[in-house]
Every structure is written in structure tokens, then in C-alpha cells.
Design a protein around this motif. Sequence first.
Motif, short mmCIF file in Angstrom:
data_model
loop_
_atom_site.label_atom_id
_atom_site.label_comp_id
_atom_site.label_asym_id
_atom_site.label_seq_id
_atom_site.Cartn_x
_atom_site.Cartn_y
_atom_site.Cartn_z
N GLY A 185 19.03 3.11 16.07
CA GLY A 185 19.87 3.52 17.18
C GLY A 185 19.20 3.28 18.52
O GLY A 185 18.41 2.35 18.70
N ARG A 186 19.49 4.16 19.46
CA ARG A 186 19.05 3.98 20.84
C ARG A 186 17.54 4.11 20.97
O ARG A 186 16.92 5.02 20.41
N ARG A 187 16.94 3.20 21.70
CA ARG A 187 15.49 3.22 21.87
C ARG A 187 15.12 3.94 23.16
O ARG A 187 15.94 4.14 24.06
N SER A 188 13.85 4.29 23.25
CA SER A 188 13.33 4.90 24.47
C SER A 188 13.38 3.89 25.62
O SER A 188 13.11 2.70 25.42
N ARG A 189 13.68 4.38 26.80
CA ARG A 189 13.66 3.48 27.97
C ARG A 189 12.23 3.13 28.37
O ARG A 189 12.02 2.23 29.20
N TYR A 190 11.26 3.82 27.77
CA TYR A 190 9.86 3.60 28.17
C TYR A 190 9.11 2.71 27.19
O TYR A 190 8.03 2.21 27.51
N ASN A 191 9.67 2.52 25.98
CA ASN A 191 9.04 1.62 25.01
C ASN A 191 10.07 1.27 23.93
O ASN A 191 10.66 2.17 23.33
N ALA A 192 10.25 -0.02 23.69
CA ALA A 192 11.29 -0.47 22.77
C ALA A 192 11.01 -0.12 21.32
O ALA A 192 11.92 -0.12 20.49
N ALA A 193 9.76 0.18 20.99
CA ALA A 193 9.41 0.49 19.60
C ALA A 193 9.51 1.97 19.28
O ALA A 193 9.30 2.38 18.13
N LEU A 194 9.84 2.79 20.28
CA LEU A 194 9.92 4.24 20.07
C LEU A 194 11.36 4.72 20.25
O LEU A 194 12.12 4.16 21.04
N PRO A 195 11.74 5.79 19.54
CA PRO A 195 13.12 6.26 19.58
C PRO A 195 13.43 7.05 20.84
O PRO A 195 12.55 7.58 21.51
N TYR A 196 14.72 7.17 21.12
CA TYR A 196 15.19 7.91 22.28
C TYR A 196 15.10 9.41 22.06
O TYR A 196 14.81 10.17 22.98
N ALA A 197 15.36 9.86 20.84
CA ALA A 197 15.43 11.29 20.54
C ALA A 197 15.27 11.50 19.05
O ALA A 197 15.33 10.55 18.26
N PRO A 198 15.05 12.75 18.59
CA PRO A 198 14.94 13.01 17.15
C PRO A 198 16.13 12.53 16.35
O PRO A 198 15.99 12.15 15.19
N ARG A 199 17.33 12.55 16.95
CA ARG A 199 18.51 12.13 16.18
C ARG A 199 18.44 10.67 15.75
O ARG A 199 19.19 10.24 14.87
N SER A 200 17.53 9.89 16.35
CA SER A 200 17.35 8.50 15.92
C SER A 200 16.83 8.43 14.49
O SER A 200 16.97 7.39 13.83
N TYR A 201 16.22 9.51 14.01
CA TYR A 201 15.69 9.52 12.65
C TYR A 201 16.75 9.90 11.61
O TYR A 201 16.46 9.94 10.43
N MET A 206 17.53 -3.31 18.85
CA MET A 206 18.07 -2.05 18.36
C MET A 206 19.04 -2.31 17.20
O MET A 206 19.83 -3.25 17.24
N THR A 207 18.98 -1.44 16.19
CA THR A 207 19.88 -1.54 15.05
C THR A 207 20.46 -0.17 14.73
O THR A 207 19.83 0.86 14.98
N LYS A 208 21.68 -0.16 14.19
CA LYS A 208 22.34 1.11 13.89
C LYS A 208 21.66 1.83 12.73
O LYS A 208 21.62 3.05 12.68
N GLU A 209 21.17 1.07 11.76
CA GLU A 209 20.45 1.66 10.64
C GLU A 209 19.04 1.06 10.58
O GLU A 209 18.78 0.00 11.14
N VAL A 210 18.17 1.73 9.87
CA VAL A 210 16.83 1.19 9.62
C VAL A 210 16.99 -0.10 8.81
O VAL A 210 17.77 -0.15 7.85
N VAL A 211 16.28 -1.15 9.19
CA VAL A 211 16.36 -2.41 8.47
C VAL A 211 15.56 -2.31 7.19
O VAL A 211 14.34 -2.16 7.21
N ARG A 212 16.27 -2.42 6.04
CA ARG A 212 15.62 -2.33 4.74
C ARG A 212 16.16 -3.43 3.84
O ARG A 212 17.35 -3.74 3.88
N PHE A 213 15.31 -4.01 3.04
CA PHE A 213 15.73 -5.12 2.18
C PHE A 213 14.80 -5.22 0.98
O PHE A 213 13.70 -4.65 0.97
N ASN A 214 15.25 -5.94 -0.06
CA ASN A 214 14.36 -6.20 -1.19
C ASN A 214 14.07 -7.69 -1.28
O ASN A 214 14.82 -8.52 -0.77
N SER A 215 12.98 -8.00 -1.91
CA SER A 215 12.56 -9.38 -2.04
C SER A 215 12.66 -9.81 -3.49
O SER A 215 12.08 -9.17 -4.37
N PRO A 216 13.40 -10.90 -3.78
CA PRO A 216 13.50 -11.37 -5.15
C PRO A 216 12.29 -12.19 -5.61
O PRO A 216 12.23 -12.61 -6.76
N ASP A 217 11.38 -12.39 -4.70
CA ASP A 217 10.25 -13.26 -5.03
C ASP A 217 9.03 -12.84 -4.22
O ASP A 217 9.12 -12.02 -3.30
N HIS A 218 7.91 -13.42 -4.56
CA HIS A 218 6.66 -13.18 -3.82
C HIS A 218 6.67 -14.00 -2.53
O HIS A 218 6.93 -15.20 -2.54
#
Length: 504
Positions: free
Chosen positions: A334-350, A482-494
Amino acid sequence: MSASAAATGSHDRLKYFVEVFDKYITNEMPIRLLHITEEDKKIKFELVDRDFVKKHFKEVPDNIRTDFAEEMIVDGEEREDRIKERVKKELKYAILSHRWLPDNEEPFYQQMSKEPMEVPDGPGWKKLQRFCRTAKHVHNCEFAWSDTCCIDKSSSSELDESIRSMFRWYRNSHVCIAFLSETADLAAFRLQEKGGVGNKTVDVWFERGWTLQELLAPLQIKFYGANWEPLIQGSTNDRNNEDSKVIIEKISTLTDIRMDDLESFTPGIDRVPEKMLWASRRRTTRIEDVAYSLIGIFDISLMIAYGEGNRAFFRLMEEVIKRYDKWDVFLWSGRRSRYNAALPYAPRSYAGGCIETLRNAADLAASYEYGDRRFALTNHGLEIWVLVLEVEVEDISEDTEELPESRCISFKHEKFRVKVRHIGPKPRERNWAIGVLDYYTGSEGSGHIDRLRESLFTAFLLSSDTHPPSHLPATAKWKKEMTKEVVRFNSPDHIDGPLTLLYL
């Protein structure tokens, strides 16, 4: 030994007990308390300071010294801790946890008297009276504390100390009296559900920011309904009580807090995404209190500066990252912090992932086998090593009905595909990549993922200009999207490759 020498030794020992007693009151108890008295069956109270408490309990050091004279106690910190615990048992006070009434109906510090006063009319005063009566008659406490009237909020230094000390004051109380103003009784409480309506609506007490630490900090807590009757009769403590287990189990369901945390909570910087999830559905009137109400939960120190707005939460995250080395702190969306793109805006981001996802990821993050453990905030941004896997856009579908300026983007890698709900302006010509956080660490700066792991891998969505400036270093090439959900995926190979140092 002469009589005078014995008297001197006894005086010195008493002096030590007085010093521990004074230090406990000064450092571990609220700045002010309500002293509760009763006259002709009428409850009265007066606002008193720490000096009043010291005088009121002036016999306690001598009584404790006499008791300890018969015990063999080692010197040093253990001795002082034992004395402090005994002092705490003698200096009992009840503490109130409640939802404030609207329209300034609560009694405030400036309205309190330093002489025993009768209770004026008004719903806030009546609530305070019932609290004091319950504290005195049921819990045998002649002192009490309420956040509405025991803090001089016109003093910035007092407000600062009070907020920083709040968790400790609740923990050191004899009992926390939790008043659920929207819950009639136990039967009504058991009907409540997350997202419920009508008689299934959750009591507002479970939706406020400050009541989270007021739930977790006290060693003893007793829940009262709207009519000031206890939800469970008999016991004076609803924590670690078999008869009251139905209450704690229901609270666990409503709040996503584990039973063991509800029964015995230890503050500290651990399980960050899980603790943020606890706060994600809670609200505060002042935006700064989103951060300040979590100071005690994480056991950190933060300067209080009302007026700074959401920067308070960014400063909280700064302090957390200084002492936390697990990649699961980035399990937000969701929404990122205006002070750093890698940090969340608020607890609700979790709240973007379910509680089990966060807990499973936290178990992985605890292992040194996965991800970067030396990430840090620098003046260039978040410094972190990730496994960058470049991907191509396969399809874009706008999703404006659910969220303005959002779209579902399908990405393709030669060995996997991943769908991401992107937030922000519509992307133009961009290069895209998945920055894997929980890769397996290899040797000589390499990492890999494979299909052997049952759980999904977690990643940042990264983008860069198709023609970046020539002077731009590789570490600054990629930006987190920014993404609405946490980006998660599986890998079919090494899949393996060199790790990339990013500054986000």
C-alpha cells in the motif's frame, strides 16, 4: 559491637531502603495520582503528586527493612530488585483504560482539586467516580490514575515524560480497570466479531490506538461492561485466570494477538510485522499518536513532537530498523512513507497479508539462511542486498473501480510468472524487476531461489528508466514501486545470480 555502632548500622540500612523507595516513586510511578477517600459513603478524590505519595507511605521503608532483616539477600542489583518489588506491592494504584467521551465531557487536569472533592455532575465525572469506587472497594487501592485528568497537558515536558513512561505506568499498576462502554455484559461481548454490525459490532475500546498497550502492559487487568459490572464475576484479574479464559480467547480472535502474548507480554523489537498488524486496525485522534502509542510495545525511546504529523511514524520505523535485522519488516503493502519509499506510511500497511502469512514469514526471517541481515537506513536511503530478477510486462489491466490509480500487471520471467497490483501513476516505458528479499544466501555475494521451499518467496517490485542517465550508479538504478499486496511468488526451478546492492 557497641549500642551506638549498632544504631549507626541500622540507620545506614534504613537509609538504603529509603533511597530505593524514593527512586521507585520518582522513576516508576505516575507524576500524579488520585487519592481516593470516602465520607458518608460518598467517594471523594484529590489530585496528589509524588511527594504526597512518599509522605503517605513513609512507614513502608522501615517495615520492609524489618521484614528483610530476617532474609538472606545478596548485595547489588538483585537486592535492589527484590526491595523494589516489595515497594511495588505496598504502593498500589489502579489505572483506567477507556475510550474518551466526545465533546470535552471528560474531567481534565485544570478541573481537578488538590483537596478532597465531591464529584460534579456530568458523564465524564460519573465515569471517574465509578472507576475510583471500583478501585477502592473491589481492588483495595486508595490511589488511582486516569489519563484524562492526571496529566498537565499544558506542560510539554510533563506530557513528554508521561507518553514515554505510559507503558511502564500501566505495567507497574496493581490492576488495570478496562471499561468497555459499548459492551453490556459477557453475553454481548461474545457476540462481537471483526467487521460485525448491529449487536456484533466490536466495542470501540478494541479499535483505539492507545488501548493496545493498555491491554498488553498491565500484569493484572479486569474488564467491566457499560454498567460497571465485571464481565466475569469473582476474580479481580482476568489475565492468567481459568474462569476468565473465555474473555482472553475472544480478545485473541478480535485482535489477532496470540494467547501467550495476552497472558504475558514482553515488550521489545521482535516480530515487527505481527505487532504492526495488531495496531493496523486501530485509530487515533492525533496522527502522531499512531507512533507514540507503540513506543512501549517496541520498548524504544522517541522524542514527542506534536505537530510533526506522519513523520512521527517514520521516526518510529527508523528506530525499529536500527535494532531489527530481519527482512520481514518489509512485509507491508500500500501507501509508502513520504520520507522513504521502502518504509510504510502507517501500521495499516501491514494488514495487506493475513496473520498466518506474516507469522510464517517471521519464522523464516528468524533464520540467518535467508536474505540480508545488515540492511540499514543511510543518507542515500535504505541500503539492502537483494536478488534482482528482471521481468517483462505481459499484460496490464486497469483496476480503477477497486482503487484509484491502480492496475493489475502480469510479469513474465523465463522461469516463472507473477501478478502484481500496482499503485501509482500509469507506468510508461520502464524496465521492471522483482527484488527477492528472502533468497537463500550463497557464497561470494550470490543468492538463489528454488522450488524445494514450500512457502512463497517475498519481493519488492522494482522499476527503472529504460534509458537512465549515464552518471547514475547501478545502486541507484532501481526504485521501489507501491503495490496493493505484498509481492509473493513461487519458483518452479532453481534460479541463482549475484546479489545487487540497492539504495531505496
